[in-house]
Structure formats: structure tokens, C-alpha cells
Design a protein around this motif. Structure first.
Motif, mmCIF file in Angstrom:
data_model
loop_
_atom_site.group_PDB
_atom_site.id
_atom_site.type_symbol
_atom_site.label_atom_id
_atom_site.label_comp_id
_atom_site.label_asym_id
_atom_site.label_seq_id
_atom_site.Cartn_x
_atom_site.Cartn_y
_atom_site.Cartn_z
ATOM 1 N N GLY A 1 7.046 19.775 9.719
ATOM 2 C CA GLY A 1 7.063 21.242 9.709
ATOM 3 C C GLY A 1 7.517 21.739 8.353
ATOM 4 O O GLY A 1 7.976 20.956 7.501
ATOM 5 N N PRO A 2 7.456 23.088 8.134
ATOM 6 C CA PRO A 2 7.825 23.633 6.806
ATOM 7 C C PRO A 2 9.294 23.443 6.481
ATOM 8 O O PRO A 2 9.659 23.351 5.311
ATOM 9 N N ASP A 3 10.138 23.379 7.506
ATOM 10 C CA ASP A 3 11.580 23.249 7.247
ATOM 11 C C ASP A 3 12.058 21.804 7.406
ATOM 12 O O ASP A 3 13.236 21.519 7.161
ATOM 13 N N SER A 4 11.170 20.928 7.851
ATOM 14 C CA SER A 4 11.567 19.534 8.090
ATOM 15 C C SER A 4 11.406 18.723 6.820
ATOM 16 O O SER A 4 10.393 18.849 6.117
ATOM 17 N N PRO A 5 12.432 17.921 6.473
ATOM 18 C CA PRO A 5 12.307 17.080 5.264
ATOM 19 C C PRO A 5 11.217 16.026 5.408
ATOM 20 O O PRO A 5 10.611 15.597 4.434
ATOM 21 N N GLY A 6 10.934 15.599 6.676
ATOM 22 C CA GLY A 6 9.884 14.618 6.921
ATOM 23 C C GLY A 6 10.219 13.247 6.368
ATOM 24 O O GLY A 6 11.369 12.934 6.040
ATOM 25 N N ILE A 7 9.193 12.448 6.257
ATOM 26 C CA ILE A 7 9.346 11.070 5.751
ATOM 27 C C ILE A 7 8.769 11.021 4.340
ATOM 28 O O ILE A 7 7.605 11.353 4.136
ATOM 29 N N PRO A 8 9.555 10.627 3.382
ATOM 30 C CA PRO A 8 9.052 10.589 1.998
ATOM 31 C C PRO A 8 8.000 9.487 1.820
ATOM 32 O O PRO A 8 7.949 8.512 2.574
ATOM 33 N N GLY A 9 7.164 9.647 0.799
ATOM 34 C CA GLY A 9 6.157 8.628 0.508
ATOM 35 C C GLY A 9 6.797 7.323 0.066
ATOM 36 O O GLY A 9 7.843 7.320 -0.583
ATOM 37 N N VAL B 1 0.846 -1.195 0.000
ATOM 38 C CA VAL B 1 0.000 0.000 0.000
ATOM 39 C C VAL B 1 0.885 1.251 0.000
ATOM 40 O O VAL B 1 1.876 1.315 0.732
ATOM 41 N N TRP B 2 0.525 2.247 -0.789
ATOM 42 C CA TRP B 2 1.283 3.492 -0.845
ATOM 43 C C TRP B 2 0.950 4.351 0.372
ATOM 44 O O TRP B 2 -0.192 4.619 0.681
ATOM 45 N N GLU B 3 2.015 4.749 1.084
ATOM 46 C CA GLU B 3 1.855 5.632 2.242
ATOM 47 C C GLU B 3 2.448 6.987 1.876
ATOM 48 O O GLU B 3 3.635 7.099 1.596
ATOM 49 N N PRO B 4 1.609 8.047 1.834
ATOM 50 C CA PRO B 4 2.107 9.358 1.374
ATOM 51 C C PRO B 4 3.142 9.957 2.323
ATOM 52 O O PRO B 4 3.299 9.516 3.475
ATOM 53 N N ALA B 5 3.840 10.961 1.830
ATOM 54 C CA ALA B 5 4.895 11.624 2.614
ATOM 55 C C ALA B 5 4.296 12.317 3.835
ATOM 56 O O ALA B 5 3.163 12.795 3.808
ATOM 57 N N VAL B 6 5.080 12.363 4.913
ATOM 58 C CA VAL B 6 4.660 13.014 6.159
ATOM 59 C C VAL B 6 5.687 14.097 6.488
ATOM 60 O O VAL B 6 6.882 13.821 6.599
#
Length: 593
Positions: free
Chosen positions: A110-118, A102-107
Motif C-alpha cells: 500500500g502507499p503507506d506500507s514500507p513493503g519488502i525491499p528489492g 536473480v534480482w527480485e524488485p521491491a513489493v
């Protein structure tokens, strides 16, 4: 589409309503046929399978919804039959788990945080096991009401936007599913329906809260909260393929003359959906070798365990044997709702009608008792076919009828002698080839030998009948018997050579061409039927009795009948020759007085 309620999954539990049904069977309160027994074995296999899970609350939500919100067609409150609960439990009661990417979108935190890619992740998905349910059950089992309950449930309980279809051989027949739904909307029995029907359909510009949310429209039945639609579709592949229906019901897929696999066409489109359901309901039919029979053969193979198809629920109600028609205790095998939706008295009246009106026998055996029958009806009753005592008509005037339509290997001649008391004496003579005789089954050869011994059937040498040899033999027989043939009726098909010689040797007077078809055969057949019932057709030959016993008629939409001719040893054409002789007699009545 789980039915709501608290989810309590178990891979060892026994389904509630199946357990009650099983207890009734074991106690002998309910008798079942071998097909229902096979389905019970399949359910037992699901119970024993640790990878299949049962939800004891799923069907309860469906039952509560139906009994609180829905009505019958006449507006009275609906209370579900035990069979409905049993069938529905098989639809929504069973689940299995499967792993899927299942595809899990990016999370992004914050605006400056790279986060977790999809990314794709492996997840365990719960899926409903049953995607198709087939119900083959006799007339009067409220099958259409069962389909309506499902449509009403999915249209109003499922919060997703869904498309539903119901189809039947005719659009009017499909209305049987829609009609009680419309009544339930008008009655608004329960709180959900009262909320959904509150407001006005004409309020299109005001507040949405004042608009009706569920209504019957020219499209079908629409739920405006979810933009869901239930509509009727014609039962043809080009009108059903390519759809994405969440729920589809197919009515009378087996009993009608359906030449297309509409269930397969619906499934090809519905399989695009994650959670689709197809419910196919029908009584047994009198049309053989159609797509319905092909589907039924597949279902029987599944029931026998020849291949594993746990996603298909099959409830096939019918008598095990035609002899059980005489035993009212066995009727519940074909009609599980006997005494509830249809009375024993109704069945008893149909049994008596089948005994006394052979034209309706096949239809009653198929539609009331689930016994597959041909859509043809035997024309004469047993009493009509009992031979009389031997008699002699030598030297008497008669009309001759000839059926040469299968002249390459079989032809029939019937002599009709008018008697002074209004009755008719009948003698017959038939010809087959030696090759045709040798191809018969052993049991049929014994019967044909009886006909040969009584002199009504003659076996000619060779592989194809020589019509001139047949003419010579028949002419010799007429001369030896001193029959005075005054008129001659014939079916023109394949008769040109024979008739030309008859006309050359006996003159053109009294020769009548009898074109076969429902319009021309209906009246003489009806009159012959009356004569046979009054025992006014006097015959003493076993061959004539056999031919009358096998005489089958087809009836058109106007009630006109015609003899069905099949190229089979059981379908001897002496009755057709009798009809030709009778037509010739009526046209030349003065010549025979």
C-alpha cells in the motif's frame, strides 16, 4: 524455444525418435559409421545422467508446426523426414537446472506500507542443454530445408523479439534457406500463416488488425507482431561479430574455402542471449587445412570423448572407408536420406562418373560420400599410366623438356620422340640429391631404387644439386644414347644457368621458354591427355608411369588447368618436363620432320 505442449520432464526417459533410430540400427535396417556410433554413445550418456532431463513434448510441438504450416520450395506440403525429427529432438529435447542469483524488485502492499525491499534471491532456472548443432552430411540431404524449418518456427512461435541470421559462402547460396520460407508465406498453408499473412503490407496508417503480420521485405523476412527479423549475412567475421542472434544457421562451413571461424564469431555475440541456438550444416569439402577442418578436429575429439561438451550435438555422416564406395548397402552411412531426398540411381551415376572421369573423383568422394579429399584432381587414369613394352629410340630426333624449378634437390628431363604413325615415344631422366633420397620414407626409397635400377633416376652426391654436374651427366647420356635433340623447352624458373650453357654449346635455335600457368598449360595438357587416352604416348619407364599417376591439376573458374607442384617426393615433375618438350615440339615441328 521449447516447442510448446505439456511439459513432462524425465531424467530416465529415452528420447522417442532416438529410440526408433536405435532399434533400426540394432535390427540392421540402418548401418551407421563410427562417428554416428560415437554420437549415439553420447546420447546414451545423457540418458544415464540424472542431472539431464528429457522433455518428450518439446519436439512434438516443432513437428506439428512444421507439418501443418510449412511448404517445400515448390509449394507442396512439407512432411518431415525421420532424420529431421531425430536431429531436432537433440536440439529441444534436453534440459538441465541451474541455480542463479536473480534480482527480485521491491513489493509494496500500500502507499503507506514500507513493503519488502528489492533483493537478490537464489532461484532454480531451467535451461535448454543444446546450444550448437553440427550436421556434416552428403549433398542432397535437404540440409537447407532443416535450417528453414528452424527459422520459420522460431520467428513465428517465439513471442519475444528475436534477430535471426543465415549465412553461407555466397549470398545466393543463403537464399536456399530463405526461398522455401517465402513460398510458405505466399501459400499460407496452415491457420497460423493465414492469420499472419492476412491484410496488406501497404496499410501503414489504418487499423493494425488490417496490416500483414509476416512478410518478405528488402531486409529479409519480418514478423511485425513481435518486430522479429530473419536476414542473410555475408560469411565474414566483420559482418557477423557483435550480433545478438537468437537463432543462426551456417551453411557449407566445411565444404568451401573458408579461412575464418565464422561459427565462433557468431557464438561470441549470440552468447549474450540466454537461449541462443546455432545450427551449422555442411557437406564434406575438398579444401583442407581451413577453419572448417579445425572445427571438425574439435568435433571428432568430442565424439571420441576426449573432452565433455554436452551442449554440442554432432551428426557426422560419411563412409568409414573409401572401399565402401563400391557397396551400395553402405551408402546410407554418408546419406541418411538416401531413397527419399536423393535416389540410389543418382549415386550410382556419380560412382560411374568418378571411375571414368578422374577429374571429378575427389569432388564426388567428398560431396557424395563424406570422405575428406584434397581439392585437386588426378589428371591421368590408371590405364593411361600403364608402361608399354621396352623399346629403343637411340639415334632418333627428339624434343627435350626440362623442369628445374626444384633444382636445389630435384630436376627432371623428358625426351619426346615423334613417330611416323602420329604417336610419341617418351624417355625420361631425373636427378635428386643423396640427402633428399635419405630423407624418403622406407617404402618410397624402395620405389626410388627401382627407378635407379632402370636408369631413369640418378642420385647425385651432396645436399644441393650442382646444375653444371647435372648438365655434364645429361650431355654424356645424350651422346651415349645418340639422341638427336632438335629443340629444347624449359620452365624459366631456376633455369638461367643451365639454359645459358645449353645455348652456348648448342646454339640458340629451337630454345623455347614455357612460362607456367593455367593460361599457357591448359592447351598442351589437354592434348597430352588425349594422346595418353589413345595410348599414343609410348613410354616404358616406371618413373614416367609414377609421375603420370601422381600428376595433379588445378582448374580455374574458366576451366583452364595447370599442373600442381608440391615439394614432396610423390610429386615428380617429369610430366611438367614432358609438357615443356611438347610445347617446344609444336613450335619447331618442321625441324623434327
Amino acid at each position: 524455444m521449447t516447442g510448446g505442449g505439456r511439459m513432462t520432464l524425465s531424467n530416465t526417459a529415452i528420447p522417442k525418435y532416438y529410440a526408433e533410430f536405435k532399434e533400426q540400427v540394432l535390427r540392421g535396417e540402418v548401418v551407421v559409421n563410427r562417428w554416428i556410433s560415437d554420437e549415439m554413445n553420447r546420447i546414451e550418456a545423457l540418458i544415464a545422467n540424472p542431472n539431464i532431463w528429457y522433455d518428450d513434448q518439446a519436439v512434438e510441438g516443432w513437428i506439428k508446426y512444421c507439418e501443418r504450416e510449412l511448404t517445400l520450395t515448390d509449394g507442396s506440403d512439407l512432411y518431415l523426414l525421420d532424420t529431421f525429427k531425430l536431429w531436432a529432438e537433440q536440439v529441444v529435447g534436453w534440459y538441465y537446472f541451474t541455480e542463479r542469483s536473480v534480482w527480485e524488485p521491491a513489493v509494496r502492499e500500500g502507499p503507506d506500507s514500507p513493503g519488502i525491499p528489492g533483493r537478490f534471491v537464489r532461484k532454480t532456472i531451467k535451461k535448454r542443454l543444446t546450444t550448437k548443432q553440427y550436421l556434416i552430411v552428403a549433398r542432397g540431404a535437404a540440409k537447407s530445408m532443416y535450417a528453414y524449418c528452424w527459422h520459420a518456427f522460431v520467428l513465428n512461435v517465439d513471442t519475444a523479439t528475436t534477430h535471426q541470421i543465415t549465412t553461407a559462402p555466397t549470398m545466393k547460396q543463403a537464399e536456399e534457406v530463405m526461398s522455401p520460407f517465402r513460398t510458405a508465406i505466399v501459400r499460407a498453408r496452415g491457420p497460423l500463416f493465414r492469420f499472419l499473412t492476412e491484410g496488406s503490407l501497404q496499410n501503414t496508417t489504418g487499423s493494425k488488425a488490417l496490416r500483414v503480420k509476416l512478410a518478405s521485405t528488402k531486409k529479409g523476412i519480418e514478423n511485425f507482431l513481435t518486430n522479429s527479423l530473419l536476414e542473410i549475412r555475408p560469411m565474414t567475421i566483420h559482418k557477423l561479430q557483435g550480433l545478438r542472434p537468437k537463432l543462426s544457421t551456417v551453411d557449407e562451413w566445411l565444404s568451401g574455402d573458408i579461412r575464418e571461424d565464422v561459427v565462433g564469431a557468431i557464438e561470441q555475440g549470440a552468447s549474450k542471449m540466454e537461449d541462443y541456438l546455432i545450427i551449422a550444416i555442411s557437406s564434406e569439402g575438398t579444401v583442407r587445412n581451413g577453419s572448417g577442418d579445425t572445427i571438425k578436429m574439435e568435433l571428432e575429439a568430442i565424439l571420441r570423448g576426449e573432452y565433455f561438451a554436452p551442449h554440442i550435438s554432432i551428426w557426422y555422416y560419411r563412409l568409414d572407408d573409401i572401399a565402401e564406395v563400391a557397396d551400395p548397402a553402405m551408402w546410407i552411412k554418408a546419406q541418411p536420406n538416401l531413397g527419399k531426398t536423393v535416389s540410389y540411381e543418382t549415386y550410382q551415376l556419380d560412382v560411374e562418373r568418378a571411375e571414368n572421369a578422374p577429374a571429378s573423383r575427389n569432388d564426388i568422394l567428398a560431396k557424395r560420400f563424406g570422405i575428406p579429399m584434397e581439392g585437386y584432381t588426378y589428371f591421368f587414369t590408371y590405364q593411361d599410366t600403364i608402361p608399354h613394352e621396352r623399346f629403343n629410340v637411340n639415334g632418333m630426333a627428339c624434343a627435350l623438356g626440362a623442369d628445374l624449378s626444384q633444382g636445389d634437390d630435384f630436376c627432371a628431363f623428358t625426351f619426346l620422340f615423334p613417330l611416323a604413325d602420329g604417336r610419341f615415344a617418351v624417355k625420361t631422366r631425373s636427378y635428386i640429391t643423396e640427402l633428399t633420397f635419405k630423407k624418403l620414407q622406407a617404402a618410397m626409397q624402395i620405389k626410388y631404387n627401382d627407378f635407379r635400377r632402370e636408369g631413369s633416376l640418378h642420385v647425385m652426391e651432396g645436399t644441393v644439386l650442382d646444375m653444371m654436374e647435372v648438365y655434364d651427366d645429361l650431355d654424356l647420356f645424350i651422346e651415349q644414347s645418340q639422341y638427336d635433340v632438335r629443340c629444347f623447352g624449359f620452365d624459366p624458373y631456376n633455369a638461367k644457368e643451365f639454359v645459358q650453357r645449353w645455348e652456348a654449346e648448342n646454339g640458340p635455335f629451337g630454345i623455347e621458354k614455357v612460362i607456367q600457368g593455367a593460361r599457357t598449360e591448359s592447351v598442351p595438357l589437354g592434348e597430352l591427355k588425349i594422346l595418353a587416352e589413345e595410348r599414343a604416348l609410348v613410354f616404358d619407364q616406371q618413373l614416367m608411369s609414377f609421375a603420370m599417376g601422381n600428376a595433379i591439376t588445378l582448374e580455374d573458374t574458366n576451366g583452364n588447368r595447370k599442373l600442381l607442384k608440391k615439394r614432396m617426393e610423390e610429386k615428380i615433375d617429369n610430366v611438367s618436363a614432358l609438357m615443356d618438350a611438347y610445347v617446344a615440339y609444336k613450335v619447331n615441328k618442321e625441324a623434327l620432320e
